[in-house]
Enzyme design. Structure first.
Site, PDB file in Angstrom:
ATOM      1  N   CYS A  80     -11.830 -24.957  46.666  1.00  0.00           N
ATOM      2  CA  CYS A  80     -12.708 -24.347  47.671  1.00  0.00           C
ATOM      3  C   CYS A  80     -13.163 -22.957  47.273  1.00  0.00           C
ATOM      4  CB  CYS A  80     -12.021 -24.313  49.032  1.00  0.00           C
ATOM      5  SG  CYS A  80     -10.511 -23.314  49.079  1.00  0.00           S
ATOM      6  N   GLU A  89      -9.803 -24.143  57.443  1.00  0.00           N
ATOM      7  CA  GLU A  89     -10.250 -23.594  56.162  1.00  0.00           C
ATOM      8  C   GLU A  89     -11.184 -24.635  55.573  1.00  0.00           C
ATOM      9  OE1 GLU A  89     -11.109 -23.056  52.686  1.00  0.00           O
ATOM     10  OE2 GLU A  89      -9.075 -23.649  52.152  1.00  0.00           O
TER      11      GLU A  89
END
Length: 468
Positions: A277, A243
Site C-alpha cells: 500500500c 487502512e
C-alpha cells in the site's frame, strides 16, 4: 488447517487451496469458515472478555509470543514465501519485525493511563473529584490483506490484546499459513481461550458476518478502498480503523541526489512485486533532470531478476494470483494505448509482471488515478514545485508521499502542501517505522495504526466523578 474458536481448533470438510502463483502449486489447505463460524467466534470472544486478564498477564503473553516468533523465524519465512506474497529473502525480514511489534505493543500497554479531572474549579461549587481511565473496546474484528501477513497481524492483535480486548481475526485466504502459525504460538504463549479467534474463509461469508455483528464493537481493516467503503456502509454504529488504498507520489526536485532517489524509488516500486500500500506509483521529476533520472531508474528496473518466490536469486516474485497480473497488464496496456512510453519492463508471463517504468502516462487512465498494486511506476515531468504538488494531490488517495531535495525550504513547502498522512523527505514513500502514527487522508483510510496510536483507537475513556 482449521479454525480457532474459543481456544479449540476446528476442522471443516469444505476447504480452500492455498496456491503459489508461480507454478500454480498448491502449498496448503485451510478450512472454509461460514457465517455460523463467525457467529461462534464472536460468541467465544464475548465470553472471554468476562474472564479477568490483567495487564501484567497480557504483557507476559505478548513477550513470550515474540520470543516464539524469533525462535521459529525460519518456518515463518518459509510459509510466507511458499504462499508467494514475498520472495524468500523479503520474507526472512518479517518474523523479526513482527516480534518487535509484539514487544512494542506489550510495552505500550503498560503505559496505558488516564488523568485526574478538576471538577471542583468554581468558588462555592460542590466538592467533586474525579478521573478518567481507559477500558477495552470489547470484541474487535480484524480483517487482513495478503501482503505483510505477520506485520499486519501483529499491528492489529498486538495493541488489541495489550488493551484488554478479544479479537476475531479474518486472514486473507491467499496468505493464511504464517497467520495460523502465529495464532498457535500465541496460544502456546499462554493467551487465554477466546482472546484470539481465527476464522478463515471467503470475505463475502465469514468476513461480512463479522462486519454486521452488533457484538463486534470495532473493525480494523486493511485492504482496498472499495471494500473499505462497503464495510463502512454495513458496519452499523461501531468504531472503524480502515487502512485503504494509495497512489503514492514522489517528487524529485532539480537539486536531488538522483542516484539516491532512483535507488529508493526502485525499492519502493518493485519490492514485494509492488504489492504494498505504501509502494511508489507516481514519480514527478523536474524537467531539467527528467531524462537523467528516468534513465537511472529504468536501468535499475531492467537489472532486477524475476522468478519464483522460493528462489534465493529472485528480486521480484509473481503477483499473488494470475488474475491480478492480468489486471496489471491491462492497466499498462491502457496507458500505452494513450501514449505512454515504456522505458523498462511491461511484459507479463502468467502471474509475473516484469518491473515496469512508463513515461508520458496520460492523465485520467487507471494507472494515473487508481492503485495499481503491482511492480509499475509512472514518471511525469514538472516545471515548478507548486505544479508538482498540485499534480501529486490530484488523486482521491492520500496515504504517503515523498520528496527528494537538498533545499530545506522546498522540503518544508512540500511537507505542508502534500495531502497525505505521512511525507517522507529523501526516502521512498514505503518507509514506515512501526512506532509512528500510520494512516492516510481522503480515501486512504480512517484512524491510525502504530502501537500507541492503535492502542488509543482500541480503548475508550471511562470517566469517574465522586461527589464528596
Amino acid at each position: 488447517m482449521g479454525l480457532l474458536i474459543g481456544g479449540i481448533w476446528h476442522q471443516r470438510e469444505e476447504t480452500i487451496a492455498v496456491v503459489n502463483s508461480f507454478a500454480g502449486e498448491e502449498v496448503g489447505r485451510i478450512s472454509r469458515g461460514t457465517p455460523a463460524d463467525s457467529d461462534a467466534a464472536v460468541a467465544a470472544a464475548s465470553v472471554a472478555l468476562k474472564v479477568p486478564f490483567p495487564m501484567h498477564a497480557r504483557y507476559d503473553v505478548l513477550m513470550r509470543a515474540a520470543d516464539l516468533l524469533v525462535e521459529h523465524q525460519a518456518d515463518y519465512a518459509l510459509d510466507i514465501a511458499r504462499e508467494g506474497s514475498k520472495t524468500i529473502r523479503e520474507a526472512r525480514r518479517e518474523p523479526v519485525r513482527a516480534a518487535g511489534i509484539l514487544r512494542l505493543a506489550a510495552e505500550e500497554g503498560r503505559r496505558l493511563h488516564g488523568e485526574t479531572l478538576p471538577f471542583d474549579i468554581r468558588p462555592g461549587s460542590e466538592r467533586r473529584v474525579g478521573y478518567y481511565y481507559r477500558v477495552p473496546v470489547g470484541v474487535i474484528a480484524a480483517i487482513m490483506p495478503f501482503n505483510d501477513p505477520l506485520a499486519v497481524m501483529t499491528h492489529k492483535i498486538g495493541p488489541a490484546i495489550a488493551g484488554g480486548n478479544a479479537v476475531v481475526l479474518k486472514p486473507d485466504s491467499r496468505a493464511p499459513l504464517a497467520v495460523l502459525r502465529l495464532a498457535r504460538d500465541l496460544m502456546d504463549a499462554g493467551l487465554p481461550a477466546g482472546r484470539l479467534n481465527v476464522v478463515t474463509g471467503d470475505g463475502e461469508d465469514a468476513g461480512q458476518a463479522l462486519v454486521t455483528d452488533p457484538r463486534v464493537r470495532m473493525i480494523t481493516f486493511t485492504g482496498g478502498a472499495k471494500t473499505g467503503e462497503r464495510i463502512a456502509r454495513s458496519a452499523g454504529v461501531k468504531k472503524l480503523a480502515l487502512e485503504l488504498g494509495a497512489n503514492s507520489p514522489v517528487l524529485v526536485l532539480a537539486d536531488a541526489d538522483l542516484e539516491k532517489a532512483a535507488a529508493a524509488v526502485a525499492d519502493g516500486a518493485f519490492a514485494q512485486a509492488g504489492q504494498n500500500c505504501l509502494g511508489v506509483q507516481r514519480v514527478l521529476v523536474h524537467r531539467t533532470v527528467f531524462d537523467d533520472f528516468s534513465g537511472r531508474l529504468a536501468a535499475r528496473a531492467s537489472r532486477l531478476r524475476v522468478g519464483a518466490s522460493l528462489d534465493e536469486g529472485t528480486d521480484v516474485c509473481p503477483l499473488i494470483t494470475e488474475r491480478q497480473a492480468a489486471r496489471v497488464a491491462e492497466w499498462i496496456a491502457e496507458a500505452q494505448a494513450g501514449g505512454a512510453r515504456t522505458l523498462a519492463g511491461g511484459r507479463r508471463d502468467g502471474a509475473m509482471i516484469t518491473p515496469t517504468v512508463l513515461a508520458d502516462v496520460p492523465a485520467g487512465c487507471r494507472l494515473d488515478c487508481d492503485e495499481i498494486y503491482g511492480p509499475v511506476v509512472a514518471l511525469y515531468p514538472f516545471d515548478t514545485l507548486d505544479d508538482a504538488i498540485e499534480q501529486a494531490n490530484r488523486t482521491v488517495f492520500g496515504l504517503h508521499a515523498a520528496v527528494f531535495t537538498e533545499n530545506l525550504r522546498d522540503a518544508f513547502a512540500a511537507v505542508e502542501g502534500l495531502e497525505a498522512g505521512g511525507v517522507i523527505v529523501n526516502d521512498s514513500t514505503d518507509y514506515r517505522l512501526d512506532v509512528m502514527p500510520f494512516g492516510g487522508t481522503k480515501q486512504s483510510g480512517v484512524g491510525r495504526e502504530g502501537l500507541r496510536f492503535a492502542l488509543e483507537e482500541m480503548t475508550e475513556t471511562k470517566v469517574v466523578c465522586l461527589n464528596l
